[in-house]
Design an enzyme around this catalytic site. Structure first.
Site, PDB file in Angstrom:
ATOM      1  N   ASN A 173       1.233  -9.912  -2.855  1.00  0.00           N
ATOM      2  CA  ASN A 173       2.535  -9.558  -3.575  1.00  0.00           C
ATOM      3  C   ASN A 173       2.914 -10.870  -4.508  1.00  0.00           C
ATOM      4  O   ASN A 173       2.311 -11.959  -3.919  1.00  0.00           O
ATOM      5  CB  ASN A 173       3.703  -9.335  -2.619  1.00  0.00           C
ATOM      6  CG  ASN A 173       4.135 -10.235  -1.416  1.00  0.00           C
ATOM      7  OD1 ASN A 173       2.973 -10.891  -1.083  1.00  0.00           O
ATOM      8  ND2 ASN A 173       5.222 -10.075  -0.955  1.00  0.00           N
ATOM      9  N   GLU A 194       6.148 -12.228  -6.256  1.00  0.00           N
ATOM     10  CA  GLU A 194       7.654 -12.149  -6.545  1.00  0.00           C
ATOM     11  C   GLU A 194       7.958 -12.919  -7.929  1.00  0.00           C
ATOM     12  O   GLU A 194       7.264 -13.448  -8.284  1.00  0.00           O
ATOM     13  CB  GLU A 194       8.295 -12.575  -5.419  1.00  0.00           C
ATOM     14  CG  GLU A 194       8.074 -11.791  -4.054  1.00  0.00           C
ATOM     15  CD  GLU A 194       8.876 -12.051  -2.779  1.00  0.00           C
ATOM     16  OE1 GLU A 194       9.592 -13.220  -2.684  1.00  0.00           O
ATOM     17  OE2 GLU A 194       8.716 -11.145  -1.806  1.00  0.00           O
ATOM     18  N   CYS A 203       4.294  -5.515  -5.709  1.00  0.00           N
ATOM     19  CA  CYS A 203       3.725  -5.416  -4.032  1.00  0.00           C
ATOM     20  C   CYS A 203       2.240  -5.780  -4.180  1.00  0.00           C
ATOM     21  O   CYS A 203       1.256  -5.741  -5.212  1.00  0.00           O
ATOM     22  CB  CYS A 203       3.765  -4.134  -3.635  1.00  0.00           C
ATOM     23  SG  CYS A 203       5.543  -3.669  -3.319  1.00  0.00           S
ATOM     24  N   GLU A 212      -0.323  -3.982  -2.840  1.00  0.00           N
ATOM     25  CA  GLU A 212      -0.924  -2.851  -3.016  1.00  0.00           C
ATOM     26  C   GLU A 212      -1.244  -2.537  -4.360  1.00  0.00           C
ATOM     27  O   GLU A 212      -2.127  -2.149  -5.028  1.00  0.00           O
ATOM     28  CB  GLU A 212      -0.260  -1.504  -2.444  1.00  0.00           C
ATOM     29  CG  GLU A 212      -0.207  -1.610  -0.602  1.00  0.00           C
ATOM     30  CD  GLU A 212       1.158  -2.132  -0.390  1.00  0.00           C
ATOM     31  OE1 GLU A 212       1.629  -3.096  -0.987  1.00  0.00           O
ATOM     32  OE2 GLU A 212       1.408  -1.865   0.633  1.00  0.00           O
ATOM     33  N   CYS A 214       5.545   0.794   0.210  1.00  0.00           N
ATOM     34  CA  CYS A 214       6.843   1.213  -0.154  1.00  0.00           C
ATOM     35  C   CYS A 214       6.622   2.543  -1.144  1.00  0.00           C
ATOM     36  O   CYS A 214       5.339   2.901  -1.450  1.00  0.00           O
ATOM     37  CB  CYS A 214       7.552  -0.034  -1.008  1.00  0.00           C
ATOM     38  SG  CYS A 214       6.871   0.252  -2.587  1.00  0.00           S
ATOM     39  N   CYS A 237       4.631   2.214  -4.452  1.00  0.00           N
ATOM     40  CA  CYS A 237       3.275   2.002  -4.183  1.00  0.00           C
ATOM     41  C   CYS A 237       2.510   3.367  -3.574  1.00  0.00           C
ATOM     42  O   CYS A 237       1.348   3.528  -3.964  1.00  0.00           O
ATOM     43  CB  CYS A 237       2.638   0.979  -3.189  1.00  0.00           C
ATOM     44  SG  CYS A 237       3.166  -0.820  -3.952  1.00  0.00           S
TER      45      CYS A 237
HETATM   46  N1  THU Z   1       5.883  -5.669  -0.293  1.00  0.00           N
HETATM   47  C1  THU Z   1       4.495  -5.492  -0.221  1.00  0.00           C
HETATM   48  O1  THU Z   1       3.760  -6.147  -1.179  1.00  0.00           O
HETATM   49  N2  THU Z   1       3.867  -4.293   0.365  1.00  0.00           N
HETATM   50  C2  THU Z   1       4.397  -3.874   0.851  1.00  0.00           C
HETATM   51  O2  THU Z   1       3.795  -2.620   1.406  1.00  0.00           O
HETATM   52  C3  THU Z   1       5.871  -3.697   1.499  1.00  0.00           C
HETATM   53  C4  THU Z   1       6.782  -4.925   0.674  1.00  0.00           C
HETATM   54  C5  THU Z   1       6.304  -6.907  -0.469  1.00  0.00           C
HETATM   55  C6  THU Z   1       7.393  -6.538  -1.684  1.00  0.00           C
HETATM   56  C7  THU Z   1       8.090  -8.026  -1.767  1.00  0.00           C
HETATM   57  O3  THU Z   1       7.440  -9.147  -2.519  1.00  0.00           O
HETATM   58  C8  THU Z   1       8.299  -8.328  -0.225  1.00  0.00           C
HETATM   59  O4  THU Z   1       7.155  -7.548   0.546  1.00  0.00           O
HETATM   60  C9  THU Z   1       9.415  -8.012   0.588  1.00  0.00           C
HETATM   61  O5  THU Z   1       9.840  -6.685   0.359  1.00  0.00           O
END
Ligand code: THU
Length: 144
Positions: A49, A51, A60, A62, A93, A96
């Site tokens: 991920n 941000e 994310c 994925e 999520c 994704c």
């Molecule tokens: N996140 C992912 O990268 N993958 C997931 O399956 C769930 C959430 C990330 C998004 C964000 O950067 C952090 O986790 C918190 O939501």
């Protein structure tokens, strides 16, 4: 979430997802995630991920892994490992799940592993995204 099936994820995929998680850019949530995908040709691709100070612009793990797969020429994903840090199984999520649907079939296996690489749950994409809208629907155009 309970594991719905006993399947052992590919060990290389687990290692790659954990290594990707270690590179996450998650200064806002503090929630590092790594993902690794295996494509139909057997090649592995990873993502973490990333941000952003403009919060909704973060991506994310994925999504990053699927982008890496497509860049490498992969067009079909057949196995996914998502590595989170908590006790609960981390499932993709909603956005994704839809991206996985674009590049994977209903039988696609999605495994959640913990920070030590232990598999917490395995689901098919059909379980995660039932009655999904997908590329096939676009072949069904009806003129308004
Ligand atoms: N996140 C992912 O990268 N993958 C997931 O399956 C769930 C959430 C990330 C998004 C964000 O950067 C952090 O986790 C918190 O939501």
């Amino acid at each position: 979430m309970d594991a719905v099936r006993q399947t052992t994820p590919d060990q290389d995929l687990i290692r790659l997802a954990l290594a990707a998680r270690a590179k996450a850019h998650a200064p806002y949530s503090g929630f590092a995630v790594g993902a690794a995908v295996r494509d139909r040709g057997g090649r592995l691709h990873a993502g973490c991920n990333v941000e952003n100070a403009a919060y909704p612009e973060g991506i994310c793990a994925e999504t990053a892994a699927l982008a890496a797969m497509v860049l490498a020429g992969g067009r079909e994903v057949v196995e996914v490992v998502v590595a989170g840090g908590g006790e609960a199984a981390l499932t993709p999520c909603g956005g994704c799940r839809q991206r996985l649907r674009e590049l994977g079939g209903p039988g696609l296996l999605v495994h959640a592993v913990d920070r030590d690489g232990r598999c917490l749950a395995s689901h098919t994409l059909a379980e995660l995204l039932p009655y999904a809208f997908g590329p096939d629907h676009l072949g069904d155009k009806s003129t308004p």
